[in-house]
Design an enzyme around this catalytic site. Structure first.
Site, short mmCIF file in Angstrom:
data_model
loop_
_atom_site.label_atom_id
_atom_site.label_comp_id
_atom_site.label_asym_id
_atom_site.label_seq_id
_atom_site.Cartn_x
_atom_site.Cartn_y
_atom_site.Cartn_z
N HIS A 121 7.24 -11.43 -1.42
CA HIS A 121 7.65 -10.18 -0.73
C HIS A 121 8.48 -11.06 0.46
O HIS A 121 8.01 -12.18 0.83
CB HIS A 121 6.61 -9.47 -0.02
CG HIS A 121 7.02 -8.44 0.80
ND1 HIS A 121 7.37 -8.44 2.09
CD2 HIS A 121 6.98 -6.92 0.43
CE1 HIS A 121 7.55 -7.25 2.72
NE2 HIS A 121 7.30 -6.46 1.75
N ASP A 198 -1.33 -14.01 -0.29
CA ASP A 198 -0.89 -12.34 0.33
C ASP A 198 -1.71 -11.51 -0.73
O ASP A 198 -1.16 -11.42 -1.75
CB ASP A 198 0.66 -12.43 0.21
CG ASP A 198 1.06 -11.11 0.33
OD1 ASP A 198 0.32 -10.24 0.42
OD2 ASP A 198 2.36 -10.99 0.43
N GLN A 201 -1.29 -6.47 -2.10
CA GLN A 201 -1.22 -5.40 -3.45
C GLN A 201 -2.32 -5.63 -4.24
O GLN A 201 -2.45 -5.08 -5.35
CB GLN A 201 0.18 -5.50 -4.16
CG GLN A 201 1.33 -5.18 -3.20
CD GLN A 201 1.63 -4.02 -3.08
OE1 GLN A 201 1.15 -3.00 -3.68
NE2 GLN A 201 2.56 -3.61 -2.32
N LYS A 224 -2.22 0.05 3.03
CA LYS A 224 -2.16 0.00 1.62
C LYS A 224 -3.66 0.32 0.88
O LYS A 224 -3.67 0.22 -0.52
CB LYS A 224 -1.43 -1.30 0.97
CG LYS A 224 -0.14 -1.37 1.66
CD LYS A 224 0.66 -2.75 0.81
CE LYS A 224 1.86 -3.13 1.46
NZ LYS A 224 2.93 -2.36 1.45
N CYS A 362 11.78 -5.18 -0.59
CA CYS A 362 11.74 -6.12 0.18
C CYS A 362 11.50 -7.54 -0.47
O CYS A 362 10.81 -8.50 -0.33
CB CYS A 362 10.60 -6.18 1.18
SG CYS A 362 10.73 -4.68 2.07
#
Ligand code: C6P
Length: 404
Positions: A121, A198, A201, A224, A362
């Site tokens: 991202h 990261d 997700q 999220k 993104c």
């Protein structure tokens, strides 16, 4: 088995019509919906204990402080961190990455290397470009293959004693690929590099154990994972965090301030300058308690079933190009209808009551790799059902008739 009825009842926002049709929300990769417990937690905070934390001798301030520190404990347990000191409240994943990339500006120097991947991202690209630009370090990236997987052989070639930090996502937001982060962490540690994961997700969809992973840093966003917007978590190993310079200066992040100099507080406070998003942090813990009540493994299983079902149905529909075809995927499907622009598909789906994301997500380097301007992305959450996928496929038949 998830109790579909119970789950749907927890999300009143889903019980509405969009363009006179029942809303089907397939844009969970962007932001998931918030259950009643999270909304109640926010309003409960304002109607009972609203005040500033860590600052007041008075009862409300102490109650707010206890509630926020309890929330930190919930996150610590959820991630299986060693200590609550390793849990920093942030504004979200982007903030978490920037905190560490900024701290690395004081460490990186010319000749050093930072490794990211082509699957990132923009939030996990731009802060590292900035850090490298300022320090003269070199930014390298792990390339991807046509399935949207990291080419691990290339990662092996990039790693060296020049590598200072590797920063990759756990799950790709654009393609859904689940990356082999344990392998990446082990290999990076073998050359003495730090690793940032990261987790934007991954945290909503799978069990994450930071000690088991051995990640040095792990970040995610509240919005999220059924929590509020504007809050998130940065996990970091305590010793490493305490060795890094803070990103922002201000109240709460200090041990001592004179007009000449400041001694910073230890973690987590050294990275939490200013009054935090108290109600948001408390509500994030409510969201985590909510998913734990349902069971993260149950959530993963449910979303995997939806992924398989929707992929099969879209394949049967025909005329679809899929992007991200790894065997290791989370509940994300990125696709284009042959000959149609992703935003046209998204706009028609919206008219039919179905919320999807379209465009670059993104992740322009991924789109550039596939030579496309964007994709249609559907991304699942606990409240989605196979019946919704059937309705979506019928809608796609209409889209196909209109655009192909
Ligand atoms: N992806 C999506 O639709 P923030 O904005 O800080 O909460 O999250 C940034 C971010 C970082 N990494 C990954 C892997 C992400 O997916 C995101 C957010 C959303 O895919 C909004 S662009």
């Amino acid at each position: 088995m998830l109790d579909k009825k119970y789950i749907k009842e927890q999300f009143p926002i889903l019980n509405q019509k969009i363009h006179k049709r029942d809303l089907i929300y397939f844009d969970n990769g962007a932001t998931s919906q918030t259950p009643n417990v999270v909304v109640d937690s926010i309003s409960g905070y304002y109607s009972t204990i609203n005040s500033n934390v860590h600052r007041g001798i008075h009862t409300l301030s102490q109650k707010a402080t206890v509630a926020m520190e309890d929330a930190r404990e919930v996150v610590k347990k959820h991630l299986n961190a060693k200590s609550e000191k390793e849990i920093i409240f942030t504004k979200g994943t982007t903030d978490g990455i920037n905190i560490i990339a900024h701290a690395m500006r004081f460490i990186l120097k010319k000749g050093d290397e930072v490794i990211i991947s082509q699957l990132e991202h923009h939030s996990n690209i731009v802060p590292w470009q900035m850090a490298c630009e300022i320090t003269g370090a070199t930014l390298k990236y792990i390339p991807i293959n046509k399935k949207g997987e990291l080419i691990m052989g290339e990662f092996d070639k990039l790693l060296s004693d020049k590598t200072i930090i590797v920063s990759v996502n756990h799950v790709s937001n654009a393609l859904g690929t689940i990356n082999p982060v344990s392998e990446i962490i082990e290999k990076a540690h073998n050359v003495g590099a730090l690793v940032f994961i990261d987790g934007a997700q991954s945290i909503p969809h799978m069990k994450v154990d930071v000690q088991d992973l051995d990640a040095d840093f792990y970040a995610f966003s509240g919005h999220k994972v059924y929590g509020p917007t504007g809050v998130g978590i940065l996990y970091g190993k305590e010793e490493i965090l305490n060795s890094l310079k803070p990103y922002q200066g201000g109240g709460e992040m200090i041990k001592e301030v004179t007009l000449e100099r400041t001694i910073y507080a230890d973690v987590p406070f050294r990275f939490e300058a200013g009054t935090p998003n108290i109600e948001g942090n408390i509500a994030l813990a409510s969201a985590i308690n909510f998913i734990n009540k349902i069971g993260v493994d149950n959530i993963s299983k449910h979303e995997d079933e939806l992924l398989i079902y929707a992929t099969e149905k879209l394949t049967q529909l025909g005329g679809i190009d899929f992007y991200g075809t790894s065997k290791h995927k989370s509940g994300v499907i990125s696709f284009n209808l042959k000959g149609a622009h992703s935003s046209d598909v998204g706009a028609i789906l919206d008219k039919l009551g179905i919320a999807v994301r379209t465009g670059q997500h993104c992740t322009q380097p991924i789109m550039d790799y596939f030579g496309i301007s964007g994709t249609v992305r559907i991304s699942f959450a606990i409240y989605n059902t196979k019946e919704e996928i059937d309705t979506f496929i019928k809608a796609m038949e209409r889209v196909k008739m209109m655009l192909m």
